[in-house]
Design an enzyme around this catalytic site. Structure first.
Site, PDB file in Angstrom:
ATOM      1  N   THR A  98       0.835  -0.899   0.121  1.00  0.00           N
ATOM      2  CA  THR A  98      -0.372   0.518   0.119  1.00  0.00           C
ATOM      3  C   THR A  98       0.557   1.282   0.120  1.00  0.00           C
ATOM      4  O   THR A  98       1.778   1.421   1.173  1.00  0.00           O
ATOM      5  CB  THR A  98      -0.739   0.045   1.644  1.00  0.00           C
ATOM      6  OG1 THR A  98      -1.726  -1.171   1.141  1.00  0.00           O
ATOM      7  CG2 THR A  98      -1.699   1.573   0.944  1.00  0.00           C
ATOM      8  N   LYS A 173      -7.018   1.904  -3.597  1.00  0.00           N
ATOM      9  CA  LYS A 173      -6.898   1.359  -1.669  1.00  0.00           C
ATOM     10  C   LYS A 173      -7.369   2.793  -1.350  1.00  0.00           C
ATOM     11  O   LYS A 173      -7.784   2.363  -0.052  1.00  0.00           O
ATOM     12  CB  LYS A 173      -5.320   0.585  -1.454  1.00  0.00           C
ATOM     13  CG  LYS A 173      -5.152   0.326  -0.446  1.00  0.00           C
ATOM     14  CD  LYS A 173      -6.310  -0.629   0.715  1.00  0.00           C
ATOM     15  CE  LYS A 173      -5.970  -0.914   1.680  1.00  0.00           C
ATOM     16  NZ  LYS A 173      -4.017  -1.733   2.029  1.00  0.00           N
ATOM     17  N   LYS A 241      -0.035   5.643   8.564  1.00  0.00           N
ATOM     18  CA  LYS A 241       1.043   5.602   7.499  1.00  0.00           C
ATOM     19  C   LYS A 241      -0.117   5.056   6.000  1.00  0.00           C
ATOM     20  O   LYS A 241       0.040   6.774   5.453  1.00  0.00           O
ATOM     21  CB  LYS A 241       1.555   4.696   6.943  1.00  0.00           C
ATOM     22  CG  LYS A 241       2.567   4.426   6.041  1.00  0.00           C
ATOM     23  CD  LYS A 241       1.951   3.913   4.672  1.00  0.00           C
ATOM     24  CE  LYS A 241       2.018   2.297   4.550  1.00  0.00           C
ATOM     25  NZ  LYS A 241       2.311   1.611   3.774  1.00  0.00           N
TER      26      LYS A 241
END
Length: 289
Positions: A98, A173, A241
């Protein structure tokens, strides 16, 4: 059977690489920054390990990467010992990290210069999804590259979808993480409210989960949330994050994400409580402190 390299054997990568070897039947070579993890993988699944990403990727038909962030990804792909140093023309690099859409586009360009295909293919489903081989994979790629890689990715996936050009997988995502953040905060507030009201949370969830409020988070996290246990999934450090990537992209494209920004701050509060490695459902702990 294809010749496959897998770079990054964390909680997701370790079982994903295992499915490529066992379920997919591929010839798999792995690399991990901590060599002991590579040795443990080989002992469990067979296959081989390599001392660098470049050596793992040598002569591979498909190279998977699943690492921590943009900088880690650059290091294992275009760095001195990165996979692009040895990947052959016609091979395909599939990134399951990711990361940002910018680094996905950057790597697509770097791969194209070497005649290598590229797919940004972040996943959703958590550690359990990786272990059970039922991840959702969101891909950004050229059509022909995607079609060639799809049967290989299927080894660890329940759903694989082409979202658009390189970068589109990472953007999808980001939407996934936006939706999760809002759902988990709502679930945390609902459980908190119910407990304060003196209701039996199990009975409440048994009813409302069958209606419009039902969600994966409710089905899979309400019990542990109600018990104050937060060691069952994606860590807050990693969620922050991801949300940082989301909010940075929003600043560039002009999207307004007030709820996402607020929940990101709430996760920061949980980190301040010492909950860095708690799972994302620990938003409830902030309300009950």
């Amino acid at each position: 059977m294809a010749k496959v390299a897998f770079i990054g054997l964390g909680v997701m990568g370790f079982p994903m690489a295992g499915h490529l070897k066992v379920k997919g039947g591929h010839d798999v070579t792995v690399y991990n920054r901590t060599a002991a993890k590579s040795a443990a993988w080989v002992e469990k699944f067979g296959g081989k390990s390599a001392p660098t990403p470049a050596e793992a990727a040598r002569d591979a038909d498909f190279v998977f990467t699943c690492v921590g962030n943009d900088d880690d990804l650059r290091s294992v792909t275009s760095g001195k010992d990165g996979v692009l140093q040895t990947m052959q023309s016609g091979a395909i690099l599939i990134d399951n990290t990711t990361a940002s859409a910018d680094v996905a586009r950057e790597l697509h360009a770097a791969a194209r210069e070497k005649g290598v295909g590229f797919i940004d293919a972040p996943v959703s489903g958590g550690q359990a999804g990786a272990e059970n081989g039922v991840l959702t994979v969101m891909c950004g790629a050229e059509d022909a590259v995607y079609e060639k890689a799809r049967p290989v990715i299927d080894a660890f996936a329940r759903m694989v979808g082409l979202m658009g050009a390189p970068g589109a997988g990472q953007l999808t995502k980001m939407i996934n993480q936006i939706c999760i953040a809002g759902i988990v905060q709502g679930l945390a507030e609902g459980i908190h409210f119910g407990k304060r009201a003196g209701l039996d949370i199990e009975k409440v969830v048994d009813v409302i989960s069958k209606g419009a409020a039902g969600s994966w988070q409710m089905e899979n996290r309400h019990k542990t949330m109600n018990e104050g246990k937060y060691d069952f999934g994606f860590a807050i450090d990693w969620m922050r994050k991801d949300l940082g990537i989301v909010l940075d992209e929003a600043r560039h494209n002009g999207a307004k994400l007030p709820l996402t920004a607020l929940v990101d701050q709430f996760y920061g509060d949980v980190q301040a409580m010492g909950g860095n490695r708690w799972d994302t459902s620990s938003l409830l702990a902030r309300l009950e402190k």
